[in-house]
Design a protein around this motif. Sequence first.
Motif, PDB file in Angstrom:
ATOM      1  N   LYS A   5       0.818  -1.213   0.000  1.00 26.47           N
ATOM      2  CA  LYS A   5       0.000   0.000   0.000  1.00 26.47           C
ATOM      3  C   LYS A   5       0.853   1.265   0.000  1.00 26.47           C
ATOM      4  O   LYS A   5       0.430   2.288  -0.509  1.00 26.47           O
ATOM      5  N   PHE A   6       2.059   1.182   0.588  1.00 27.67           N
ATOM      6  CA  PHE A   6       2.875   2.377   0.678  1.00 27.67           C
ATOM      7  C   PHE A   6       3.651   2.681  -0.607  1.00 27.67           C
ATOM      8  O   PHE A   6       4.300   3.700  -0.719  1.00 27.67           O
ATOM      9  N   THR A   7       3.587   1.823  -1.619  1.00 25.94           N
ATOM     10  CA  THR A   7       4.268   2.064  -2.891  1.00 25.94           C
ATOM     11  C   THR A   7       3.481   3.083  -3.690  1.00 25.94           C
ATOM     12  O   THR A   7       2.285   2.898  -3.931  1.00 25.94           O
ATOM     13  N   PRO A   8       4.166   4.152  -4.114  1.00 31.58           N
ATOM     14  CA  PRO A   8       3.421   5.171  -4.872  1.00 31.58           C
ATOM     15  C   PRO A   8       3.083   4.669  -6.277  1.00 31.58           C
ATOM     16  O   PRO A   8       3.953   4.316  -7.050  1.00 31.58           O
ATOM     17  N   VAL A   9       1.832   4.574  -6.597  1.00 30.90           N
ATOM     18  CA  VAL A   9       1.354   4.154  -7.897  1.00 30.90           C
ATOM     19  C   VAL A   9       0.280   5.134  -8.330  1.00 30.90           C
ATOM     20  O   VAL A   9      -0.652   5.421  -7.577  1.00 30.90           O
ATOM     21  N   ALA A  10       0.421   5.572  -9.533  1.00 30.82           N
ATOM     22  CA  ALA A  10      -0.604   6.491 -10.046  1.00 30.82           C
ATOM     23  C   ALA A  10      -1.867   5.698 -10.330  1.00 30.82           C
ATOM     24  O   ALA A  10      -1.815   4.588 -10.865  1.00 30.82           O
ATOM     25  N   PRO A  11      -2.999   6.222  -9.966  1.00 26.82           N
ATOM     26  CA  PRO A  11      -4.249   5.472 -10.170  1.00 26.82           C
ATOM     27  C   PRO A  11      -4.596   5.257 -11.636  1.00 26.82           C
ATOM     28  O   PRO A  11      -5.384   4.390 -11.969  1.00 26.82           O
ATOM     29  N   THR A  12      -3.961   5.983 -12.515  1.00 25.06           N
ATOM     30  CA  THR A  12      -4.258   5.825 -13.938  1.00 25.06           C
ATOM     31  C   THR A  12      -3.348   4.810 -14.625  1.00 25.06           C
ATOM     32  O   THR A  12      -3.553   4.481 -15.787  1.00 25.06           O
ATOM     33  N   ASP A  13      -2.304   4.297 -13.927  1.00 25.23           N
ATOM     34  CA  ASP A  13      -1.412   3.286 -14.527  1.00 25.23           C
ATOM     35  C   ASP A  13      -2.176   1.989 -14.727  1.00 25.23           C
ATOM     36  O   ASP A  13      -2.929   1.541 -13.848  1.00 25.23           O
ATOM     37  N   SER A  14      -1.973   1.377 -15.868  1.00 26.80           N
ATOM     38  CA  SER A  14      -2.632   0.085 -16.099  1.00 26.80           C
ATOM     39  C   SER A  14      -1.749  -1.036 -15.536  1.00 26.80           C
ATOM     40  O   SER A  14      -0.529  -0.993 -15.632  1.00 26.80           O
ATOM     41  N   PRO A  15      -2.347  -2.054 -14.927  1.00 30.39           N
ATOM     42  CA  PRO A  15      -1.554  -3.146 -14.358  1.00 30.39           C
ATOM     43  C   PRO A  15      -0.899  -3.978 -15.468  1.00 30.39           C
ATOM     44  O   PRO A  15      -1.421  -4.098 -16.574  1.00 30.39           O
ATOM     45  N   ARG A  16       0.266  -4.523 -15.113  1.00 31.60           N
ATOM     46  CA  ARG A  16       0.963  -5.358 -16.087  1.00 31.60           C
ATOM     47  C   ARG A  16       0.373  -6.758 -16.075  1.00 31.60           C
ATOM     48  O   ARG A  16      -0.073  -7.253 -15.049  1.00 31.60           O
ATOM     49  N   ALA A  17       0.408  -7.403 -17.226  1.00 26.20           N
ATOM     50  CA  ALA A  17      -0.082  -8.778 -17.346  1.00 26.20           C
ATOM     51  C   ALA A  17       0.931  -9.572 -18.170  1.00 26.20           C
ATOM     52  O   ALA A  17       1.743  -9.001 -18.902  1.00 26.20           O
ATOM     53  N   TYR A  18       0.860 -10.888 -18.057  1.00 21.15           N
ATOM     54  CA  TYR A  18       1.778 -11.751 -18.804  1.00 21.15           C
ATOM     55  C   TYR A  18       1.406 -11.736 -20.276  1.00 21.15           C
ATOM     56  O   TYR A  18       0.230 -11.797 -20.641  1.00 21.15           O
ATOM     57  N   GLY A  19       2.432 -11.677 -21.101  1.00 24.21           N
ATOM     58  CA  GLY A  19       2.231 -11.796 -22.543  1.00 24.21           C
ATOM     59  C   GLY A  19       3.177 -12.845 -23.093  1.00 24.21           C
ATOM     60  O   GLY A  19       4.357 -12.856 -22.769  1.00 24.21           O
ATOM     61  N   SER A  20       2.702 -13.778 -23.877  1.00 28.55           N
ATOM     62  CA  SER A  20       3.581 -14.829 -24.392  1.00 28.55           C
ATOM     63  C   SER A  20       4.474 -14.290 -25.504  1.00 28.55           C
ATOM     64  O   SER A  20       4.117 -13.344 -26.197  1.00 28.55           O
ATOM     65  N   PRO A  21       5.641 -14.922 -25.656  1.00 22.35           N
ATOM     66  CA  PRO A  21       6.560 -14.462 -26.694  1.00 22.35           C
ATOM     67  C   PRO A  21       5.994 -14.736 -28.088  1.00 22.35           C
ATOM     68  O   PRO A  21       5.110 -15.578 -28.262  1.00 22.35           O
ATOM     69  N   ASP A  22       6.549 -14.038 -29.068  1.00 27.22           N
ATOM     70  CA  ASP A  22       6.089 -14.213 -30.442  1.00 27.22           C
ATOM     71  C   ASP A  22       6.434 -15.595 -30.995  1.00 27.22           C
ATOM     72  O   ASP A  22       5.718 -16.127 -31.835  1.00 27.22           O
ATOM     73  N   HIS A  23       7.568 -16.165 -30.553  1.00 28.21           N
ATOM     74  CA  HIS A  23       8.002 -17.468 -31.066  1.00 28.21           C
ATOM     75  C   HIS A  23       8.206 -18.429 -29.902  1.00 28.21           C
ATOM     76  O   HIS A  23       8.878 -18.104 -28.925  1.00 28.21           O
ATOM     77  N   VAL A  24       7.657 -19.620 -29.982  1.00 28.82           N
ATOM     78  CA  VAL A  24       7.843 -20.652 -28.968  1.00 28.82           C
ATOM     79  C   VAL A  24       8.737 -21.733 -29.579  1.00 28.82           C
ATOM     80  O   VAL A  24       8.376 -22.339 -30.599  1.00 28.82           O
ATOM     81  N   PRO A  25       9.923 -21.995 -28.992  1.00 22.30           N
ATOM     82  CA  PRO A  25      10.831 -22.993 -29.575  1.00 22.30           C
ATOM     83  C   PRO A  25      10.274 -24.409 -29.415  1.00 22.30           C
ATOM     84  O   PRO A  25       9.447 -24.681 -28.540  1.00 22.30           O
ATOM     85  N   ASP A  26      10.757 -25.316 -30.276  1.00 27.21           N
ATOM     86  CA  ASP A  26      10.367 -26.725 -30.183  1.00 27.21           C
ATOM     87  C   ASP A  26      10.904 -27.325 -28.894  1.00 27.21           C
ATOM     88  O   ASP A  26      11.861 -26.827 -28.307  1.00 27.21           O
ATOM     89  N   SER A  27      10.312 -28.438 -28.470  1.00 21.85           N
ATOM     90  CA  SER A  27      10.788 -29.101 -27.261  1.00 21.85           C
ATOM     91  C   SER A  27      12.153 -29.728 -27.518  1.00 21.85           C
ATOM     92  O   SER A  27      12.494 -30.094 -28.637  1.00 21.85           O
ATOM     93  N   TRP A  28      12.943 -29.862 -26.435  1.00 20.71           N
ATOM     94  CA  TRP A  28      14.289 -30.406 -26.539  1.00 20.71           C
ATOM     95  C   TRP A  28      14.235 -31.922 -26.689  1.00 20.71           C
ATOM     96  O   TRP A  28      13.381 -32.595 -26.109  1.00 20.71           O
ATOM     97  N   SER A  29      15.146 -32.450 -27.462  1.00 18.59           N
ATOM     98  CA  SER A  29      15.285 -33.898 -27.571  1.00 18.59           C
ATOM     99  C   SER A  29      16.772 -34.234 -27.614  1.00 18.59           C
ATOM    100  O   SER A  29      17.575 -33.429 -28.094  1.00 18.59           O
ATOM    101  N   PRO A  30      17.148 -35.397 -27.103  1.00 16.81           N
ATOM    102  CA  PRO A  30      18.576 -35.756 -27.052  1.00 16.81           C
ATOM    103  C   PRO A  30      19.105 -36.123 -28.447  1.00 16.81           C
ATOM    104  O   PRO A  30      19.022 -37.261 -28.867  1.00 16.81           O
TER     105      PRO A  30
END
Length: 174
Positions: A5-30
């Motif tokens: 509560k004591f952290t100064p945050v402007a009431p107009t700031d939008s909260p951050r949310a997770y966004g996935s990357p543009d490219h998802v690499p293939d799974s690893w295989s030996p």
Amino acid sequence: MAAPKFTPVAPTDSPRAYGSPDHVPDSWSPDRPGEIDGFQPRGALLGAQGPDQGFAIKIARSLRPQLRLGDGENVDDVIRGCLGVALRRASMFSRAPVVHDLTIAFTVWGYFDDEPPTELVDIRMPLFEGLRHVGHHYTEARKVADQVPVETLQMTPAQVQQAYPGDWRSLLGL
């Protein structure tokens, strides 16, 4: 993410949310050249692979004062030969070496005995001679490790100690 509560945050700031990357690499295989597909290979002179095998050297050093050697025997030869037996036993149970693995190895070869049978000493002296030279005697060290049958390696230390004085030949598969 919530903020205190004591952290100064402007009431107009939008909260951050997770966004996935543009490219998802293939799974690893030996697929690297050194990767082993499946279990460790088995065969002549491949040894017995297992986790943390270097710990057996520390255990062997702690047991060094208890070893009883005959005239002409070298303690480093004895430790090198019995390490193979102990590591083979540890790998049978898919675990790192413990003191019981080395106790069994030294017991079956009579290195805890003040007066081992003369015939056993005659057998072990040429087998263990020169094993301390690591790069030159791998085949000979494997012979020492492979001499002890699987049935002996599956025994408890108490069973080996009970069988040793009278039945050392069967402990070594002779």
